[in-house]
Scaffold this active site. Structure first.
Site, PDB file in Angstrom:
ATOM      1  N   GLU A  74       7.516  45.388  52.176  1.00 26.61           N
ATOM      2  CA  GLU A  74       8.284  46.465  52.816  1.00 26.61           C
ATOM      3  C   GLU A  74       7.323  47.519  53.365  1.00 26.61           C
ATOM      4  O   GLU A  74       6.155  47.563  52.955  1.00 26.61           O
ATOM      5  CB  GLU A  74       9.225  47.095  51.794  1.00 26.61           C
ATOM      6  CG  GLU A  74       8.484  47.635  50.584  1.00 26.61           C
ATOM      7  CD  GLU A  74       9.427  48.010  49.450  1.00 26.61           C
ATOM      8  OE1 GLU A  74      10.110  49.034  49.599  1.00 26.61           O
ATOM      9  OE2 GLU A  74       9.449  47.293  48.432  1.00 26.61           O
ATOM     10  N   LYS A 128       5.230  50.850  53.915  1.00 26.21           N
ATOM     11  CA  LYS A 128       4.787  51.952  53.058  1.00 26.21           C
ATOM     12  C   LYS A 128       4.929  53.224  53.884  1.00 26.21           C
ATOM     13  O   LYS A 128       4.144  53.480  54.801  1.00 26.21           O
ATOM     14  CB  LYS A 128       3.346  51.740  52.601  1.00 26.21           C
ATOM     15  CG  LYS A 128       2.919  52.793  51.608  1.00 26.21           C
ATOM     16  CD  LYS A 128       1.590  52.468  50.982  1.00 26.21           C
ATOM     17  CE  LYS A 128       1.248  53.465  49.899  1.00 26.21           C
ATOM     18  NZ  LYS A 128       1.194  54.847  50.363  1.00 26.21           N
TER      19      LYS A 128
HETATM   20  S1  IVH Z   1       6.820  51.557  45.483  1.00 25.11           S
HETATM   21  C1  IVH Z   1       5.419  51.236  41.515  1.00 25.11           C
HETATM   22  N1  IVH Z   1       7.455  51.381  47.991  1.00 25.11           N
HETATM   23  O1  IVH Z   1       3.388  55.072  48.016  1.00 25.11           O
HETATM   24  C2  IVH Z   1       5.143  52.323  42.471  1.00 25.11           C
HETATM   25  N2  IVH Z   1       6.067  53.172  47.293  1.00 25.11           N
HETATM   26  O2  IVH Z   1       0.842  54.916  46.109  1.00 25.11           O
HETATM   27  C3  IVH Z   1       6.382  52.665  43.187  1.00 25.11           C
HETATM   28  N3  IVH Z   1       5.452  54.691  49.104  1.00 25.11           N
HETATM   29  O3  IVH Z   1       3.921  57.387  45.470  1.00 25.11           O
HETATM   30  C4  IVH Z   1       6.160  52.878  44.585  1.00 25.11           C
HETATM   31  N4  IVH Z   1       6.551  53.655  50.697  1.00 25.11           N
HETATM   32  O4  IVH Z   1       5.195  57.715  47.616  1.00 25.11           O
HETATM   33  C5  IVH Z   1       6.774  52.078  47.059  1.00 25.11           C
HETATM   34  N5  IVH Z   1       8.130  51.125  50.167  1.00 25.11           N
HETATM   35  C6  IVH Z   1       7.465  51.807  49.255  1.00 25.11           C
HETATM   36  C7  IVH Z   1       6.745  52.974  49.560  1.00 25.11           C
HETATM   37  C8  IVH Z   1       6.046  53.629  48.545  1.00 25.11           C
HETATM   38  C9  IVH Z   1       5.782  54.685  50.406  1.00 25.11           C
HETATM   39  C10 IVH Z   1       4.561  55.678  48.463  1.00 25.11           C
HETATM   40  C11 IVH Z   1       5.142  56.367  47.265  1.00 25.11           C
HETATM   41  C12 IVH Z   1       4.159  56.192  46.145  1.00 25.11           C
HETATM   42  C13 IVH Z   1       2.932  55.739  46.866  1.00 25.11           C
HETATM   43  C14 IVH Z   1       2.200  54.757  46.003  1.00 25.11           C
END
Ligand code: IVH
Length: 664
Positions: free
Chosen positions: A114, A116
């Site tokens: 997905e 980021k």
């Molecule tokens: S999953 C298990 N999914 O990236 C960690 N994070 O370095 C849960 N972020 O602090 C995060 N898009 O702010 C996840 N599709 C996405 C994301 C995402 C942006 C950011 C989030 C997190 C950082 C991780």
């Protein structure tokens, strides 16, 4: 309780709760206990649940924006908000996969990939379907309560169809368009300028006054769902969508094969620029919550997911040297030779430093560590010198007093920031002039670029641009990297280029200060090269958009013996097409846009800028590159640049693409 009784109680409760809410959130000194206030809210909530028809917009349960706070309350996350390990290459991605397979050799799983999102992580907690609170990530364990602000985000549902405690996690972001617009506004009122959309999203959420947050028009993408028992991450995404959240939608994929994940990564990387918001990579997780849990964590990051990042748009590197390039007009441009680095997917080893003033402004020295980016995401530029990292061995740079190519004197006119090699016969200028001569907006010789021209010059095949038209297949085929077929193609392309409209011909001559637009003006005004060549200074100055400096430069060019000889030689080969009548400047029948000057800034959706300019020209208008008070319209596309600000300052009429299309 009867309905009229409930109505009376609700009214009293709302007033009292609001009084305490104000004390609590705004003044930060609550007269009663938090539990007591919660209890009042709970009673109100229960009554409203029982009599939903009595819910009014002013109810504290429905509040969208409140009074400014003094500071944010801290919130302890029920489940830690983790971060992700970053990988930057397929190799690092494969290493991650190997690690997982070692830990769970028998597990069969899919990946969920997905986008980021590049914003600020949020946790939004719902209780029995009602938005209870929202918090920033903070240190992962304790965040800040930004509920009021989060309630202003239109894409965050205030109510969802769920029972019990449900937590949606995701990213608050700001679109690229909003980012530009807000920074423009900030600049105008002398406020803080945000370096990127992530900083702006974070800054907007951490506003004590929710009205400011509301004005920033944030957006929210959900990527995690807690409190709903589901087996897979992909199911969570489906559930989030069903609950009314925005997710990555078509930027998301469930894939079995690592190769397919790479493909997805590349596809998203390509789409990245066109997206309305910034993303900085993709997040890849194992699509099984059981396995995810089993894999556990390392420090603050889970083993079951990684951030597969795009190469950065800004990075640091070292200045290995500063060299000087001589342009076709003799202008000297200092260029930083960089230790090669990848920025936005391409390797960069040079960055223009523009001029001596810019070198002074940056304070750059050879050996410095610098931050480099790509201006407009294309041209590499040095943004900052990291002076703190100096060792004392850095060397100052001074612009040379003599041209390093022809040893001729360098001159800088009073008040000018550009230094010039004034030798008209400087080989470096000559070479650049040749590049210009065949370039897209000039003779546009297909397949003939700087590298091949260098080979022609270095092998003595040509002395000047006119010689290009004398080249035979046999001459070219002898050069390295050429075969018979490619030589034949090039000769054909050169032949095709012989027929050229007058404006392009004038532009191709590379007369100082005569750019694409001026060339069109000159062509339309004089109608033939002969008349232009014979024009006196006054004739030239009479043309709208042609000032004293341009007129003098064109006048001098046609009186220079070297140029006269070159023209005589060139005209033996080329066939110049006369401009069509119909342009106001040429005295022909004026078009719909006669006398109107247009400047374009930003990207247009329905056509390229060159096409738009051609349309303006066709209708008798004047496309221009510079905004002045004489500009009639500035057409602002997506991500407009500094011309937009200048137009605003000068009070020039700004129209969007739609209005422009209507005009034409
Ligand atoms: S999953 C298990 N999914 O990236 C960690 N994070 O370095 C849960 N972020 O602090 C995060 N898009 O702010 C996840 N599709 C996405 C994301 C995402 C942006 C950011 C989030 C997190 C950082 C991780």
């Amino acid at each position: 309780m009867t309905k009229p009784e409930a109505k009376g109680r609700i009214e009293k409760l709302k007033k009292l709760i609001d009084k305490y809410r104000y004390q609590y959130h705004v003044l930060n000194k609550l007269e009663i206990s938090e539990e007591a206030l919660d209890s009042l809210k709970h009673e109100l909530k229960k009554l409203e649940d029982e009599f939903p028809e009595l819910i009014t917009l002013d109810s504290p349960t429905q509040r969208v924006a409140g009074k400014p706070l003094k500071e944010f309350k801290k919130v302890k996350h029920q489940t830690k908000m983790m971060s992700l390990e970053d990988v930057f290459s397929e190799e690092e991605f494969s290493e991650w996969l190997t690690r997982i397979k070692k830990l769970a050799p028998r597990d069969v799983f899919h990946f969920y990939a997905e986008p980021k999102f590049d914003g600020l992580a949020l946790s939004i907690v719902y209780e029995d379907g009602v938005l209870k609170y929202a918090a920033t990530r903070g240190d992962g364990e304790v965040g800040e309560d930004v509920t009021q602000n989060v309630r202003t985000i239109e894409s965050v549902p205030l109510r969802i169809d769920a029972k019990g405690r449900v937590e949606a996690r995701g990213e608050a972001i700001i679109t690229k368009k909003n980012f530009e617009a807000i920074n423009r506004k900030q600049k105008k009122k002398g406020g803080q300028i945000y370096a990127n959309s992530r900083n702006l999203a974070a800054g907007s959420l951490r506003q004590l006054d929710p009205k400011i947050t509301a004005s920033r028009r944030l957006d929210f993408f959900a990527y995690d769902l807690l409190g709903v028992a589901l087996e897979k991450h992909s199911e969570e995404h489906n559930a989030l969508r069903d609950l009314g959240f925005k997710t990555g939608d078509d930027l998301e994929e469930r894939r079995k094969d690592a190769g397919e994940v790479f493909k997805h990564y590349k596809k998203i990387a390509e789409r990245r620029e066109k997206l309305a918001y910034n993303i900085d990579g993709i997040v890849v997780s194992v699509d099984g919550n059981g396995l995810f849990k089993k894999l556990g964590t390392v420090g603050k990051t889970p083993r079951g997911a990684i951030a597969f990042k795009f190469s950065p748009k800004e990075t640091t590197t070292k200045v290995e040297d500063i060299i000087v390039q001589v342009g076709r007009t003799g202008a000297l441009t200092p260029v930083a030779v960089l230790r090669p680095v990848e920025i936005g997917g391409v390797t960069v080893s040079r960055a223009t430093l523009h001029n001596e003033d810019e070198i002074k402004r940056l304070g750059i020295k050879v050996g410095d560590s610098v931050i480099v980016g790509r201006a407009g995401d294309v041209i590499p530029d040095v943004r900052k010198v990291l002076k703190e990292l100096r060792t004392g061995h850095e060397k100052e740079f001074h612009m040379p007093k003599h041209c390093h190519v022809c040893n001729h004197e360098i001159k800088k006119a009073h008040g000018d920031i550009i230094a010039y090699c004034v030798n008209k016969n400087c080989p470096a200028r000559h070479r650049e002039n040749l590049y210009h001569f065949v370039s897209r907006k000039a003779f546009n010789v297909d397949g003939l670029g700087p590298k091949i021209l260098d080979a022609f010059l270095d092998n003595g095949l040509i002395q000047d641009a006119a010689d290009i038209f004398e080249l035979k297949e046999g001459d070219i085929a002898l050069l390295e990297r050429f075969g018979e077929k490619s030589a034949e193609n090039l000769v054909e392309a050169i032949k095709d280029a012989k027929k050229i409209p007058l404006a392009r011909f004038i532009y191709a001559l590379g007369i100082l200060h005569v750019g694409e637009e001026t060339a069109v003006d000159l062509a339309n005004h004089f109608g033939s090269l002969e008349k232009l060549g014979k024009a006196g200074l006054e004739d030239l100055e009479k043309i709208p958009n042609v000032g004293e400096v341009v007129a003098k430069s064109a006048y001098d060019w046609f009186r220079d013996d070297h140029n006269k000889n070159f023209l005589r030689k060139l005209l033996k080969y080329v066939h110049i097409e006369k401009p069509a009548l119909g342009r106001s400047a040429s005295g022909g029948k004026p078009g719909k846009l006669a006398g109107k000057t247009f400047v374009f800034t930003g990207e247009l959706e329905s056509m390229s800028r060159d096409e738009a300019k051609a349309k303006v020209r066709d209708l008798g208008g004047d496309p221009s590159e510079t905004v002045s008070k004489n500009t009639d319209y500035i057409v602002a596309g997506e991500n407009p640049g500094s011309k937009y600000d200048k137009a605003k300052k000068l009070g020039v009429k700004i129209i969007d693409e739609k209005a422009f299309l209507k005009l034409i």
